[in-house]
Enzyme design. Structure first.
Site, mmCIF file in Angstrom:
data_model
loop_
_atom_site.group_PDB
_atom_site.id
_atom_site.type_symbol
_atom_site.label_atom_id
_atom_site.label_comp_id
_atom_site.label_asym_id
_atom_site.label_seq_id
_atom_site.Cartn_x
_atom_site.Cartn_y
_atom_site.Cartn_z
ATOM 1 N N SER A 64 0.837 -1.198 0.000
ATOM 2 C CA SER A 64 0.000 0.000 0.000
ATOM 3 C C SER A 64 0.872 1.248 0.000
ATOM 4 C CB SER A 64 -0.925 0.010 1.229
ATOM 5 O OG SER A 64 -0.174 0.310 2.401
ATOM 6 N N LYS B 285 5.463 0.868 9.534
ATOM 7 C CA LYS B 285 5.265 2.287 9.828
ATOM 8 C C LYS B 285 6.575 2.840 10.403
ATOM 9 C CE LYS B 285 0.824 1.865 8.912
ATOM 10 N NZ LYS B 285 0.260 2.380 7.649
ATOM 11 N N SER C 118 0.856 3.700 2.252
ATOM 12 C CA SER C 118 0.843 4.385 3.548
ATOM 13 C C SER C 118 2.208 4.912 3.974
ATOM 14 C CB SER C 118 0.306 3.445 4.634
ATOM 15 O OG SER C 118 1.226 2.405 4.901
ATOM 16 N N SER D 218 -2.988 6.767 5.979
ATOM 17 C CA SER D 218 -2.327 5.736 6.784
ATOM 18 C C SER D 218 -3.150 5.450 8.031
ATOM 19 C CB SER D 218 -0.919 6.202 7.184
ATOM 20 O OG SER D 218 -0.317 5.271 8.062
#
Length: 311
Positions: A89, A146, A91, A259
């Site tokens: 993705s 992250k 994010s 996100s």
């Protein structure tokens, strides 16, 4: 899926190793005895074809002997050293793009067993600014990536798309990883451009963010309001403020308005850390024309310029 694959690798390693060991200790000596007896009877060295007829090695044992060293090496490498991941993705844009293939350093924060994931040995603690892979707190079967924003004891505020961090400091300490102790630090951001990435037809602002000792780029969509109603509400704090518990970390995606990160579900427990993202080893483009007959998962190009260390 990554967890099931790890278990599969371990079982395959143990199974092939056990078959090879039993054959080596029990059946191989018996085959050697038959070969020696045949050689004594003929009084001459036997060729390989004759040996294979007199004392054939079972196919399962031959296969186990062939694959065990390779499978064992892969298991050790993937379980304790480095594991490949694909970015699914956007994010973490602009740091990581869809189609990036990365290596995650499994031993960066500790050595864990590959099946039950219990900590066998501590190595180091995550630092603010690290890009980390972890088990998604709401579904431990899924791996997320992250950036570490808040360390244990830190107070983090994200308000009007501006990040503030009050670091946890020891008594008498004046700075912590480039941030001032005892106060909220407004994290510096510098605009780079607004025409490189688009969302819903609107150019996203690419800014350089300085997390104390770590500098990296982020994306902010100026037209998209903050989704505060969906934020994780920690008891005794404001809706956009979080105090990081002991042995936990607060993480956010670099693509701040696209996100689902710690702002929405809380904190990452230390025991759920998989490792540190350190290197992009391949990067594919997926930009098929709408009329293309190729499926969407077929790459259309390679972004060689993206290969290298991850900031």
């Amino acid at each position: 899926m990554a967890g099931y694959f790890s278990i599969f690798l371990v079982l395959l390693t143990l199974g092939s190793g056990l078959i090879w060991l039993i054959d080596h200790l029990v059946y191989a000596p018996k085959r050697q005895a038959r070969i020696a007896l045949a050689q004594g009877a003929t009084g001459a060295e036997l060729d390989e074809e004759t040996i294979a007829q007199i004392a054939p090695q079972p196919a399962i044992a031959e296969t186990a002997q062939s694959i065990f060293p390779m499978i064992a090496a892969i298991t050790i490498f993937r379980s304790f050293l480095y594991e490949p991941f694909q970015i699914p993705s956007g994010s973490m844009m602009p740091t990581l793009l869809v189609g990036d293939f990365i290596l995650v350093e499994k031993f960066a924060y500790g050595v864990k067993d590959p099946v039950w994931r219990s900590q066998l040995m501590d190595v180091a603690e995550p630092e603010r600014g690290d890009s980390v892979v972890f088990k998604y707190p709401l579904d431990k079967k899924i791996d997320f990536i992250k950036r570490v924003i808040g360390l244990p004891g830190d107070t983090v505020v994200y308000r009007n798309k501006q990040l503030y961090i009050k670091p946890q400091c020891a008594e008498g300490q004046s700075t912590a990883q480039g941030l001032n102790c005892g106060e909220f630090n407004k994290i510096d951001m510098q605009l780079q451009n607004q025409d490189e990435f688009y969302a819903d037809g609107i150019g996203q602002a690419r800014l350089t963010e300085n997390l104390g000792n770590v500098t990296h780029d982020i994306l902010i969509n100026p037209a998209r309001p903050e989704q505060k109603m969906g934020y994780y509400q920690q008891p005794s704090t404001r809706i956009d403020e979080w105090i990081v518990p002991t042995d936990n970390y607060f993480v956010m995606g670099d693509n701040r308005d696209n996100s689902k990160d710690g702002r929405f579900w809380g904190f990452v427990d230390k025991k759920d850390l998989v490792g540190k993202a350190v290197f992009i080893w391949m990067s594919f483009e997926f930009e098929q024309d709408p009329d293309s007959i190729l499926p969407s998962w077929v790459p259309t190009g390679v972004r060689f310029e993206r290969l290298g260390s991850i900031q």
